[in-house]
Design an enzyme around this catalytic site. Structure first.
Site, PDB file in Angstrom:
ATOM      1  N   GLY A  14       0.825  -1.209   0.000  1.00  0.00           N
ATOM      2  CA  GLY A  14       0.000   0.000   0.000  1.00  0.00           C
ATOM      3  C   GLY A  14       0.855   1.254   0.000  1.00  0.00           C
ATOM      4  CG  ASN A  82       0.840   1.484   4.791  1.00  0.00           C
ATOM      5  OD1 ASN A  82       0.524   2.163   5.758  1.00  0.00           O
ATOM      6  ND2 ASN A  82       0.423   1.773   3.555  1.00  0.00           N
ATOM      7  CE1 TYR A 150      -8.333   0.071   9.324  1.00  0.00           C
ATOM      8  CE2 TYR A 150      -8.956   1.493  11.148  1.00  0.00           C
ATOM      9  CZ  TYR A 150      -8.028   1.098  10.203  1.00  0.00           C
ATOM     10  OH  TYR A 150      -6.815   1.736  10.126  1.00  0.00           O
ATOM     11  CB  ALA A 153      -9.508  -6.390  10.684  1.00  0.00           C
ATOM     12  CE  LYS A 154      -5.116  -1.726   9.993  1.00  0.00           C
ATOM     13  NZ  LYS A 154      -3.873  -2.002   9.240  1.00  0.00           N
TER      14      LYS A 154
END
Length: 257
Positions: A14, A82, A150, A153-154
């Site tokens: 990314g 990233n 989100y 997942a992180k």
């Protein structure tokens, strides 16, 4: 830290926009040969960088990247995972369908797992390397209205990173995390615009809502280069005794020790 990464090959996933672009530029400035991945090629590849087009949310993407790195460079010394984004709609659990959860976990968690699995055998073989995961403060303080899938997942990425650091430490490979807060990136500005449109606000009003919700003591967003500076330190030999750590770069926003 000029020339601190001379002779090293670094992958930044990314790496064409926002934080990833700033990291790629910073590592290149420090002397690394930088390989950048993204789904879409940039209009222009920066000096000292090599681009590989790949969708890391798909299982085949990681092996494609790893194979090309092996063929072109024969090694990789630094991996910066990233690639990631908060792409799902806000509004809490009822707005999130299965595809939203799947999308967030594929991009924000499984992309890093697959890249590491593809590249780690060679790193283990040479007995050295650094892996850096870009996480988020929202993994530690999720905002249910904005970041539910989100953040989950992180948070998984955080746990995985700690476990991986324990496994790889004896093999000479360090694994660390950097968790930014609110960063002035194209994706963040787009996110604020979406809030503005959905709530019938101006962009300035939507930004104030986000800033008030997060309550940043330093009173501003971070710049991508400020995240990149921390990454450079952690992948360099200056941080050779640091592994399994999560560095918060959030302007003091997380209200706990």
């Amino acid at each position: 830290m000029i020339h601190s990464l001379n002779g090293q090959v670094a992958l930044v996933t990314g790496g064409t926009k926002g934080i990833g672009k700033a990291i790629a530029n910073k590592l290149a400035e420090a002397g690394a040969q930088v390989v950048v991945t993204a789904r879409t090629a940039p209009k222009e590849t920066a000096s000292g960088q090599y681009f590989i087009a790949a969708d890391l949310a798909q299982p085949a993407g990681a092996e494609l990247v790893a194979a090309e790195i092996r063929e072109k460079y024969g090694k990789v010394d630094i991996v910066v995972n990233n690639a990631g984004a908060n792409l799902s709609p806000g509004g809490g659990f009822s707005t999130l369908a299965d595809e939203h959860w799947h999308q967030d976990w594929q991009l924000n968690f499984m992309a890093a797992v697959r890249i590491n699995k593809a590249l780690l055998p060679a790193m283990i073989g040479k007995g050295s390397g650094a892996i850096l995961h870009i996480s988020t403060v929202a993994a530690l303080q999720p905002i249910w209205e904005m970041t539910m899938s989100y953040s989950s997942a992180k948070a998984a990425l955080n746990a995985y990173s700690k476990a991986l650091a324990s496994e790889l430490g004896p093999k000479g490979i360090r694994v660390n995390l950097v968790s930014p807060g609110v960063v002035r990136t194209p994706l963040m500005l787009e996110f604020i615009e979406q809030i503005a449109k959905s709530s019938n606000m101006t962009s300035a009003e939507a930004l104030k809502v986000v800033m008030d919700k997060i309550n940043i003591p330093m009173g501003r967003m971070a710049e991508p280069e400020e995240i990149a500076a921390t990454v450079l330190f952690l992948v360099s030999q200056e941080a050779r005794y640091i592994t399994g750590a999560n560095y918060l770069v959030d302007g003091g926003a997380l209200p706990t020790v």
